[in-house]
Enzyme design. Structure first.
Site, PDB file in Angstrom:
ATOM      1  N   GLU A   1       0.815  -1.223   0.000  1.00 54.56           N
ATOM      2  CA  GLU A   1       0.000   0.000   0.000  1.00 54.56           C
ATOM      3  C   GLU A   1       0.845   1.267   0.000  1.00 54.56           C
ATOM      4  O   GLU A   1       1.312   1.711   1.047  1.00 54.56           O
ATOM      5  CB  GLU A   1      -0.931  -0.004   1.233  1.00 54.56           C
ATOM      6  CG  GLU A   1      -1.795   1.254   1.316  1.00 54.56           C
ATOM      7  CD  GLU A   1      -2.773   1.251   2.490  1.00 54.56           C
ATOM      8  OE1 GLU A   1      -2.717   0.333   3.323  1.00 54.56           O
ATOM      9  OE2 GLU A   1      -3.582   2.189   2.575  1.00 54.56           O
TER      10      GLU A   1
ATOM     11  N   LYS B   1      -2.541  -2.084  -3.100  1.00 56.31           N
ATOM     12  CA  LYS B   1      -3.596  -1.263  -2.490  1.00 56.31           C
ATOM     13  C   LYS B   1      -3.249   0.210  -2.695  1.00 56.31           C
ATOM     14  O   LYS B   1      -2.572   0.819  -1.855  1.00 56.31           O
ATOM     15  CB  LYS B   1      -3.719  -1.610  -1.003  1.00 56.31           C
ATOM     16  CG  LYS B   1      -4.725  -0.728  -0.248  1.00 56.31           C
ATOM     17  CD  LYS B   1      -5.120  -1.342   1.072  1.00 56.31           C
ATOM     18  CE  LYS B   1      -5.987  -0.393   1.883  1.00 56.31           C
ATOM     19  NZ  LYS B   1      -6.616  -1.036   3.031  1.00 56.31           N
TER      20      LYS B   1
END
Ligand code: 13P
Length: 339
Positions: A176, A218
């Site tokens: 992420e 992500k």
């Protein structure tokens, strides 16, 4: 490393109609959320709240749940480990393994995510507690003169080191790199910084020999800053987000699961839906939301036992709407009809 197994788990996390619930708020973030609804952030209240989510029908649209260290060790009221309840609901337990951000010396306003020391040992323990995947979040802020390339590169390097360790311990890394939507910058500046962050990330993942087939990305969506005078339409966000991802994310990555990052519940659903309606990309595109899945149930619950059914209904509704959006099958009419 068992790459076939990692690939199977990664594909399950982004299966059509399903997405990830980020329920890994640290004790500090949880306190902030509970303060907003007038609930004391005790260990028991945090447990009760999360238990109500994991026992709701909405789990049908949740492929995996990211837990916080405290939560993966907790047991429900009846003594069942919360991770077991997630499994019984047909979903995969996962765990946030980063230790949050610290300021970077000599780079004012910029942060690096910490948590690599002792990570392998923690991964082994979390696997024993039922985790099938992990999450590490890097934070890139946009402002006057920032981000620096140093900050982007240092965070990409940490993400790659984390991802390699996860795969070596047979855990799927959620990678992420979050470009924040704070600030007054326009959508094109967000595009430019997201492109930089993703290009740097995939370079470091390559150098670290991370297997793209065994990870989930992500990212943020490409959006204008919250304080920007020029906001963007659903289609502009979807088009620009798809474009930057196609420029930067190899087709070997099984799936992309977005963070919500402070978007409204409806924006997060509508924009995800638009990307899938536009044909998506070579990867699956779904959600890994915290706020955009939990704002409504938190408000409905407000810490009262008698509100549990209403909170579960609110969560089930948002999970269902995002499940439809992951297939490009959501519409504002469906949103109203189902509410
Ligand atoms: P938000 O959807 O609230 O941005 O949270 C997602 C997340 O897990 C951030 O790390």
């Amino acid at each position: 490393m068992d790459l076939a197994e990692l690939n199977k788990v990664a594909n399950a996390m982004v299966a059509p109609g399903r997405g990830v619930l980020a329920a890994d708020e640290s004790a500090g973030t949880c306190k902030k959320r509970f303060d907003a609804i007038g609930v004391e952030s005790t260990e028991e209240n945090r447990r009760d709240y999360r238990e109500l989510l994991f026992r709701s029908k909405g789990m049908a649209n949740i492929s995996g749940v990211i837990l916080f260290d405290e939560t993966i060790r907790q047991r429900a009221k009846d003594g069942t480990p919360l991770a077991k309840i997630i499994e019984q609901a047909g979903s995969l337990p996962g765990i946030k393994v980063d230790k949050g951000t610290k300021p970077i010396p000599f780079y004012p306003e910029e942060v690096i995510t910490e948590g690599l020391d002792g990570l392998r040992e923690r991964l082994v323990e979390y696997r024993g507690l039922g985790a099938m995947f992990c999450k590490w979040r890097a934070v890139i802020d946009i402002g006057p003169g920032i981000p620096s390339y140093y900050c982007v590169k240092a965070n990409a390097d940490a993400l790659a080191r984390y991802a390699a360790l996860c795969q070596d311990e047979n855990l799927v890394p959620i990678v992420e790199p979050e470009v924040l939507m704070d600030g007054d910058h326009d959508i094109d500046r967000c595009y430019q910084i997201t492109e930089l962050a993703l290009k740097a990330l995939f370079h470091e993942l390559y150098l670290a020999r991370v297997k793209l087939e065994g990870m989930v990305l992500k990212p943020n969506m490409v959006v204008p800053g919250k304080k920007s005078a020029k906001q963007a339409s659903v289609d502009e966000v979807a088009e620009k987000t798809l474009r930057v991802l196609k420029e930067c994310v190899p087709a070997a990555v099984p799936g992309i699961a977005f963070l919500s990052g402070g978007q409204s519940d409806l924006d997060a659903t509508a924009r995800l839906n638009a990307m899938n309606r536009m044909g998506g990309g070579p990867w699956k595109i779904t959600f890994s939301y915290s706020r955009a899945l939990q704002a409504a149930p938190q408000k409905a619950w407000s810490g009262k036992v008698e509100n549990v059914p209403a909170a579960q209904a609110a969560f089930t509704h948002r999970a269902a709407m995002n499940g439809l959006a992951s297939m490009g099958k959501w519409s504002p009419e469906l949103e109203k009809k189902a509410a």
